[in-house]
Motif scaffolding. Structure first.
Motif, PDB file in Angstrom:
ATOM      1  N   ILE A   1       0.709  -1.344  -0.024  1.00  0.00           N
ATOM      2  CA  ILE A   1       0.016  -0.062   0.005  1.00  0.00           C
ATOM      3  C   ILE A   1       0.980   1.341   0.013  1.00  0.00           C
ATOM      4  CG2 ILE A   1      -1.459   1.521   1.298  1.00  0.00           C
ATOM      5  CD1 ILE A   1      -2.642  -1.319   2.368  1.00  0.00           C
ATOM      6  N   LEU A   2       2.032   1.282   0.657  1.00  0.00           N
ATOM      7  CA  LEU A   2       2.882   2.288   0.916  1.00  0.00           C
ATOM      8  C   LEU A   2       3.934   2.482   0.013  1.00  0.00           C
ATOM      9  CD1 LEU A   2       3.537   1.941   4.705  1.00  0.00           C
ATOM     10  CD2 LEU A   2       2.105   3.515   3.715  1.00  0.00           C
ATOM     11  N   VAL A   3       4.025   1.641  -1.142  1.00  0.00           N
ATOM     12  CA  VAL A   3       4.992   1.536  -2.024  1.00  0.00           C
ATOM     13  C   VAL A   3       4.745   2.946  -2.782  1.00  0.00           C
ATOM     14  CG1 VAL A   3       5.675   0.815  -4.532  1.00  0.00           C
ATOM     15  CG2 VAL A   3       5.558  -0.672  -2.510  1.00  0.00           C
ATOM     16  N   CYS A   4       3.937   3.617  -3.107  1.00  0.00           N
ATOM     17  CA  CYS A   4       3.711   4.853  -4.079  1.00  0.00           C
ATOM     18  C   CYS A   4       4.217   5.762  -3.510  1.00  0.00           C
ATOM     19  CB  CYS A   4       2.390   4.777  -4.757  1.00  0.00           C
ATOM     20  SG  CYS A   4       1.181   5.085  -3.205  1.00  0.00           S
ATOM     21  N   GLN A   5       4.384   5.817  -2.078  1.00  0.00           N
ATOM     22  CA  GLN A   5       4.786   6.924  -1.320  1.00  0.00           C
ATOM     23  C   GLN A   5       6.250   6.901  -1.044  1.00  0.00           C
ATOM     24  OE1 GLN A   5       2.258   7.034   2.342  1.00  0.00           O
ATOM     25  NE2 GLN A   5       1.557   8.953   1.255  1.00  0.00           N
ATOM     26  N   ARG A   6       6.968   5.887  -1.606  1.00  0.00           N
ATOM     27  CA  ARG A   6       8.387   5.687  -1.258  1.00  0.00           C
ATOM     28  C   ARG A   6       9.082   5.753  -2.639  1.00  0.00           C
ATOM     29  NH1 ARG A   6       6.245   6.327   2.695  1.00  0.00           N
ATOM     30  NH2 ARG A   6       6.299   5.129   4.853  1.00  0.00           N
ATOM     31  N   PRO A   7       9.484   6.813  -3.289  1.00  0.00           N
ATOM     32  CA  PRO A   7       9.762   6.920  -4.521  1.00  0.00           C
ATOM     33  C   PRO A   7      11.376   6.324  -4.551  1.00  0.00           C
ATOM     34  CG  PRO A   7      10.008   8.964  -3.400  1.00  0.00           C
ATOM     35  CD  PRO A   7       9.155   8.251  -2.502  1.00  0.00           C
ATOM     36  N   TRP A   8      11.812   5.983  -5.872  1.00  0.00           N
ATOM     37  CA  TRP A   8      13.100   5.284  -5.972  1.00  0.00           C
ATOM     38  C   TRP A   8      13.600   5.830  -7.336  1.00  0.00           C
ATOM     39  CZ3 TRP A   8       8.651   2.757  -5.538  1.00  0.00           C
ATOM     40  CH2 TRP A   8       7.998   2.258  -6.641  1.00  0.00           C
ATOM     41  N   ALA A   9      14.774   5.610  -7.624  1.00  0.00           N
ATOM     42  CA  ALA A   9      15.328   6.089  -8.970  1.00  0.00           C
ATOM     43  C   ALA A   9      14.592   5.178 -10.029  1.00  0.00           C
ATOM     44  CB  ALA A   9      17.025   6.105  -8.987  1.00  0.00           C
ATOM     45  N   THR A  10      14.088   5.673 -11.093  1.00  0.00           N
ATOM     46  CA  THR A  10      13.348   5.226 -12.020  1.00  0.00           C
ATOM     47  C   THR A  10      14.203   4.918 -13.321  1.00  0.00           C
ATOM     48  OG1 THR A  10      12.387   7.038 -12.805  1.00  0.00           O
ATOM     49  CG2 THR A  10      10.855   5.978 -11.360  1.00  0.00           C
ATOM     50  N   GLU A  11      15.009   4.139 -13.314  1.00  0.00           N
ATOM     51  CA  GLU A  11      16.236   3.739 -14.234  1.00  0.00           C
ATOM     52  C   GLU A  11      16.004   2.518 -15.130  1.00  0.00           C
ATOM     53  OE1 GLU A  11      18.692   5.933 -14.713  1.00  0.00           O
ATOM     54  OE2 GLU A  11      18.229   7.355 -13.023  1.00  0.00           O
ATOM     55  N   GLY A  12      14.932   2.065 -14.841  1.00  0.00           N
ATOM     56  CA  GLY A  12      14.567   0.568 -15.512  1.00  0.00           C
ATOM     57  C   GLY A  12      15.488  -0.312 -15.724  1.00  0.00           C
ATOM     58  N   ASP A  13      16.255  -0.342 -14.476  1.00  0.00           N
ATOM     59  CA  ASP A  13      17.261  -1.532 -14.549  1.00  0.00           C
ATOM     60  C   ASP A  13      17.273  -2.330 -13.086  1.00  0.00           C
ATOM     61  OD1 ASP A  13      17.932   0.294 -12.567  1.00  0.00           O
ATOM     62  OD2 ASP A  13      19.579   0.850 -13.539  1.00  0.00           O
ATOM     63  N   LEU A  14      18.213  -3.377 -12.941  1.00  0.00           N
ATOM     64  CA  LEU A  14      18.281  -3.972 -11.919  1.00  0.00           C
ATOM     65  C   LEU A  14      18.148  -3.131 -10.508  1.00  0.00           C
ATOM     66  CD1 LEU A  14      18.021  -6.977 -10.814  1.00  0.00           C
ATOM     67  CD2 LEU A  14      20.675  -7.066 -10.926  1.00  0.00           C
ATOM     68  N   ALA A  15      18.749  -2.186 -10.577  1.00  0.00           N
ATOM     69  CA  ALA A  15      18.986  -1.436  -9.267  1.00  0.00           C
ATOM     70  C   ALA A  15      17.317  -0.734  -8.756  1.00  0.00           C
ATOM     71  CB  ALA A  15      19.690   0.020  -9.525  1.00  0.00           C
ATOM     72  N   GLU A  16      16.573  -0.399 -10.112  1.00  0.00           N
ATOM     73  CA  GLU A  16      15.171  -0.221  -9.845  1.00  0.00           C
ATOM     74  C   GLU A  16      14.361  -1.322  -9.254  1.00  0.00           C
ATOM     75  OE1 GLU A  16      11.238   1.809 -11.651  1.00  0.00           O
ATOM     76  OE2 GLU A  16      12.994   1.920 -12.886  1.00  0.00           O
ATOM     77  N   LEU A  17      14.467  -2.458 -10.003  1.00  0.00           N
ATOM     78  CA  LEU A  17      13.745  -3.477  -9.314  1.00  0.00           C
ATOM     79  C   LEU A  17      14.092  -4.072  -8.064  1.00  0.00           C
ATOM     80  CD1 LEU A  17      14.110  -5.771 -12.432  1.00  0.00           C
ATOM     81  CD2 LEU A  17      12.092  -4.726 -11.879  1.00  0.00           C
ATOM     82  N   ARG A  18      15.514  -3.860  -7.744  1.00  0.00           N
ATOM     83  CA  ARG A  18      15.918  -3.910  -6.292  1.00  0.00           C
ATOM     84  C   ARG A  18      15.495  -2.872  -5.152  1.00  0.00           C
ATOM     85  NH1 ARG A  18      21.991  -6.454  -6.125  1.00  0.00           N
ATOM     86  NH2 ARG A  18      21.569  -6.503  -3.974  1.00  0.00           N
ATOM     87  N   ALA A  19      15.364  -1.930  -5.639  1.00  0.00           N
ATOM     88  CA  ALA A  19      14.658  -0.712  -4.955  1.00  0.00           C
ATOM     89  C   ALA A  19      13.296  -1.013  -4.460  1.00  0.00           C
ATOM     90  CB  ALA A  19      15.081   0.662  -5.533  1.00  0.00           C
ATOM     91  N   ILE A  20      12.617  -1.410  -5.418  1.00  0.00           N
ATOM     92  CA  ILE A  20      11.162  -1.866  -5.101  1.00  0.00           C
ATOM     93  C   ILE A  20      11.106  -3.000  -4.057  1.00  0.00           C
ATOM     94  CG2 ILE A  20       9.031  -2.671  -6.295  1.00  0.00           C
ATOM     95  CD1 ILE A  20       9.968  -1.229  -8.879  1.00  0.00           C
ATOM     96  N   HIS A  21      11.859  -4.004  -4.399  1.00  0.00           N
ATOM     97  CA  HIS A  21      11.930  -5.104  -3.791  1.00  0.00           C
ATOM     98  C   HIS A  21      12.236  -4.704  -2.216  1.00  0.00           C
ATOM     99  CE1 HIS A  21      13.351  -9.390  -2.501  1.00  0.00           C
ATOM    100  NE2 HIS A  21      12.206  -9.708  -3.130  1.00  0.00           N
ATOM    101  N   ARG A  22      13.215  -3.993  -2.094  1.00  0.00           N
ATOM    102  CA  ARG A  22      13.729  -3.729  -0.862  1.00  0.00           C
ATOM    103  C   ARG A  22      12.469  -2.961  -0.030  1.00  0.00           C
ATOM    104  NH1 ARG A  22      17.487  -0.801  -2.277  1.00  0.00           N
ATOM    105  NH2 ARG A  22      18.915  -2.476  -2.665  1.00  0.00           N
ATOM    106  N   ARG A  23      11.699  -2.429  -0.636  1.00  0.00           N
ATOM    107  CA  ARG A  23      10.442  -1.569  -0.053  1.00  0.00           C
ATOM    108  C   ARG A  23       9.544  -2.838   0.513  1.00  0.00           C
ATOM    109  NH1 ARG A  23      13.274   1.741  -2.425  1.00  0.00           N
ATOM    110  NH2 ARG A  23      13.205   4.063  -2.004  1.00  0.00           N
ATOM    111  N   LEU A  24       9.522  -4.015  -0.226  1.00  0.00           N
ATOM    112  CA  LEU A  24       8.468  -4.777   0.082  1.00  0.00           C
ATOM    113  C   LEU A  24       9.345  -5.774   1.101  1.00  0.00           C
ATOM    114  CD1 LEU A  24       7.205  -5.998  -3.428  1.00  0.00           C
ATOM    115  CD2 LEU A  24       6.164  -4.326  -1.943  1.00  0.00           C
ATOM    116  N   LEU A  25      10.230  -6.079   1.190  1.00  0.00           N
ATOM    117  CA  LEU A  25      10.847  -6.923   2.257  1.00  0.00           C
ATOM    118  C   LEU A  25      12.128  -6.398   2.609  1.00  0.00           C
ATOM    119  CD1 LEU A  25      10.573 -10.452  -0.095  1.00  0.00           C
ATOM    120  CD2 LEU A  25       9.241  -9.512   2.070  1.00  0.00           C
TER     121      LEU A  25
END
Length: 243
Positions: free
Chosen positions: A75-99
């Motif tokens: 629910i809170l993911v949209c309030q936690r911005p990350w660098a939107t580079e379209g790469d593995l670093a972005e995927l990891r940033a999203i994953h880190r917010r979930l777990l």
């Protein structure tokens, strides 16, 4: 967040879990309901998720604590911005917010003796992600495409990322958040509520076997313009944000 944004965030989080056969418990659903009604703020949800993880559950959540925490964090993911580079670093940033409790060694999928041969080799995740990121960059992150072309290309990338499968846990949820971000920035929103778990799973399985027709049909049923007034009144349904 305004009430509509709260409702959208909760609806997305619930659907995102259901597509992975996860179901938040009654207590977490009540917390989410309080959030939508404005009786709880985002900070309260973050605190509840943190307690569920650090205390190993509560008398309210019990054994469902990990799923409930994941639901609240989504629910809170949209309030936690990350660098939107379209790469593995972005995927990891999203994953880190979930777990957030995972160590660096636990985040990425690791090579195992019984690895699924239908997935990209775990030892080459960095190279595979870089290739996908470069391809996306070449296509300008799917910006300014007409709807049929956007659907086709997004289905391609959903298939590629599913094959890459960078994470051992919450992989699908992470990819759907990433694709939602990518689509929104390209001028389209994805209504995951239109994807039922069985159809979604079948489309994923067929795509991994080389047929993305079902994936394209799935995405076509979910795509809607971010700015419907401009799309409908100026460009027409099948034309993209640049027209």
């Amino acid at each position: 967040m305004i009430p509509a944004e709260r409702q959208s965030a909760v609806a997305f989080a619930l659907r995102n879990l259901l597509l992975d056969d996860r179901q938040p418990g009654p207590w977490a659903l009540q917390v989410a309901s309080d959030f939508m009604a404005g009786r709880r703020q985002a900070e309260a949800l973050a605190d509840q998720a943190r307690r569920l993880e650090t205390e190993g559950g509560s008398k309210n959540a019990g054994a469902n604590a990990p799923t409930d925490a994941l639901f609240l964090r989504t629910i809170l993911v949209c309030q936690r911005p990350w660098a939107t580079e379209g790469d593995l670093a972005e995927l990891r940033a999203i994953h880190r917010r979930l777990l957030p409790g995972l160590s660096e060694e636990q985040i990425l999928r690791r090579s195992q003796p019984d690895d699924d041969a239908s997935l990209y080799p775990a030892s080459m995740l960095e190279q595979g992600a870089a290739a996908i990121g470069q391809e996306l960059a070449t296509e300008r992150n799917l910006a300014s495409l007409n709807r049929p072309v956007f659907v086709q290309r997004l289905a391609h990338y959903y298939d590629e990322l599913s094959y890459l499968h960078p994470f051992a846990d919450c992989n699908g949820m992470t990819l759907r958040i990433f694709l939602s971000r990518l689509s929104h920035d390209a001028g389209w929103d994805l209504d995951w509520g239109r994807a039922d778990p069985i159809t979604h799973r079948r489309a994923m399985q067929r795509a991994l076997r080389g047929n993305i027709d079902d994936m394209q049909a799935l995405i076509a049923g979910m795509v809607r313009p971010v700015n419907p007034t401009r799309i409908f009144l100026i460009a027409g349904w099948d034309q993209g944000p640049a027209h």
